[in-house]
Design a protein around this motif. Sequence first.
Motif, PDB file in Angstrom:
ATOM      1  N   UNK A 309      62.238  60.966  86.792  1.00 55.36           N
ATOM      2  CA  UNK A 309      63.314  61.681  86.092  1.00 55.36           C
ATOM      3  C   UNK A 309      63.510  63.034  86.774  1.00 55.36           C
ATOM      4  N   UNK A 310      64.705  63.238  87.307  1.00 54.47           N
ATOM      5  CA  UNK A 310      65.027  64.499  87.999  1.00 54.47           C
ATOM      6  C   UNK A 310      66.419  64.952  87.587  1.00 54.47           C
ATOM      7  N   UNK A 311      66.635  66.266  87.585  1.00 53.09           N
ATOM      8  CA  UNK A 311      68.002  66.741  87.415  1.00 53.09           C
ATOM      9  C   UNK A 311      68.697  66.682  88.773  1.00 53.09           C
ATOM     10  N   UNK A 312      69.954  66.262  88.774  1.00 53.80           N
ATOM     11  CA  UNK A 312      70.687  66.155  90.038  1.00 53.80           C
ATOM     12  C   UNK A 312      70.714  67.516  90.719  1.00 53.80           C
ATOM     13  N   UNK A 313      70.467  67.527  92.008  1.00 52.44           N
ATOM     14  CA  UNK A 313      70.362  68.809  92.715  1.00 52.44           C
ATOM     15  C   UNK A 313      71.677  69.579  92.707  1.00 52.44           C
ATOM     16  N   UNK A 318      73.764  66.271  85.558  1.00 54.03           N
ATOM     17  CA  UNK A 318      73.399  64.942  86.046  1.00 54.03           C
ATOM     18  C   UNK A 318      71.907  64.703  86.042  1.00 54.03           C
ATOM     19  N   UNK A 319      71.521  63.444  85.823  1.00 58.56           N
ATOM     20  CA  UNK A 319      70.112  63.035  85.905  1.00 58.56           C
ATOM     21  C   UNK A 319      69.980  61.877  86.885  1.00 58.56           C
ATOM     22  N   UNK A 320      68.841  61.845  87.577  1.00 58.75           N
ATOM     23  CA  UNK A 320      68.493  60.713  88.448  1.00 58.75           C
ATOM     24  C   UNK A 320      67.261  60.035  87.849  1.00 58.75           C
ATOM     25  N   UNK A 321      67.317  58.703  87.763  1.00 57.96           N
ATOM     26  CA  UNK A 321      66.226  57.960  87.129  1.00 57.96           C
ATOM     27  C   UNK A 321      65.888  56.721  87.950  1.00 57.96           C
ATOM     28  N   UNK A 322      64.656  56.241  87.804  1.00 57.74           N
ATOM     29  CA  UNK A 322      64.294  54.911  88.291  1.00 57.74           C
ATOM     30  C   UNK A 322      63.837  54.112  87.069  1.00 57.74           C
ATOM     31  N   UNK A 323      64.451  52.952  86.871  1.00 56.18           N
ATOM     32  CA  UNK A 323      64.240  52.181  85.640  1.00 56.18           C
ATOM     33  C   UNK A 323      63.803  50.762  86.003  1.00 56.18           C
ATOM     34  N   UNK A 324      62.841  50.222  85.274  1.00 58.70           N
ATOM     35  CA  UNK A 324      62.417  48.823  85.461  1.00 58.70           C
ATOM     36  C   UNK A 324      62.406  48.100  84.118  1.00 58.70           C
ATOM     37  N   UNK A 325      62.846  46.844  84.122  1.00 55.57           N
ATOM     38  CA  UNK A 325      62.749  46.019  82.914  1.00 55.57           C
ATOM     39  C   UNK A 325      62.525  44.569  83.303  1.00 55.57           C
ATOM     40  N   UNK A 326      61.672  43.886  82.551  1.00 61.17           N
ATOM     41  CA  UNK A 326      61.424  42.463  82.819  1.00 61.17           C
ATOM     42  C   UNK A 326      62.711  41.692  82.516  1.00 61.17           C
ATOM     43  N   UNK A 327      63.296  41.105  83.547  1.00 63.24           N
ATOM     44  CA  UNK A 327      64.610  40.463  83.380  1.00 63.24           C
ATOM     45  C   UNK A 327      64.556  39.203  82.545  1.00 63.24           C
TER      46      UNK A 327
END
Length: 349
Positions: A309-313, A318-327
Amino acid sequence: RRPTLAVVGATGSVGGVLLQILSQHADIWGEIRLVASARSAGRKLTVRGEETEVVALTESVFDGVDVAMFDVPDEVAAQWAPIAASKGAVVVDNSAAFRLDDDVPLVVPEVNPHAARVRPRGIVANPNCTTLSMIVAIGALHAEFGLRELVVSSYQAVSGAGRAGVETLRAQLSLVAGTELGTSPGDLRRAVGDATGPFPEPVALNVVPWAGSLREDGWSSEEMKVRDESRKILGLPELPVAVTCVRVPVVTTHSLTVHARFQSEVTVGRAREILATAPGVVLFDDPAAGEFPTPADVVGTDPTWVGRVRRSLDDPSGLELFVCGDNLRKGAALNTAQIAELIAAEFTA
Ligand code: 2RA
């Protein structure tokens, strides 16, 4: 009264996960009828610890059924879901046949549970697995900050393309293991030949920027689904959404990078609080300790996992995220089961 449930498509890969979930969740159902194509009829599957015979899909299997979960190809759902509904069952459908119809709600229980109550055709749709792998986290942030724009790239597991997808990856992996393939142009493609299964290119030792079928102007059907379904679930019909869908050599669990822009300035601290407390979301975000979600750890679990989780530079809203979910779980079977449980509660209320 305990409602009667039919599981249509019980022998498929999502059907298998559905039966596991029905065996693990609180047992709220009366009879559970397992239904599949005539080819699979007579097979015995275990649900709630009991061997149950699979019956063929006919009109009469819906007699007395209160809720019918469908996990079948689009054309089968298009034909049979209205038949089940006409017999009085509420259909929870995991195909794309009805998702964008105005008179069919598209439901994610953590985000828009109220939508499941208004179902003029007796059908409730379950979103596509790629949308579902991120939307619980996005919905939680939207509720607080007000979403303005999404830019998303997916890293999709091969099980999204069904058993054929998994078999193709495994066969290709055994072909390339211990070789030096992937070191010169075209060597992988020559080794794999026509054995690309449901994918347009080799998926082992590769990434393939394609999922689904071709739509207008070079977009894929999968990319359009993520855009259209996110807009409908969030109730933001004009939301700008840019999506690129990519297949990666992962068996199960879709990942996404998300750039989300909100109505006003956001802070990482508040975003983390929201994600840490939102139902159905796990915040796993400590890069200094090497902690972020990956499919290898997320597979088999229920929540949507968020890290990086980062704020857009260049944009304080804006936020930048990496998300995972069992499909196969939240992306398909679990969300279907959660919707069915919402509806079952109406019977027992
Ligand atoms: C995929 N989302 O991963 C699709 C399946 N519905 O191919």
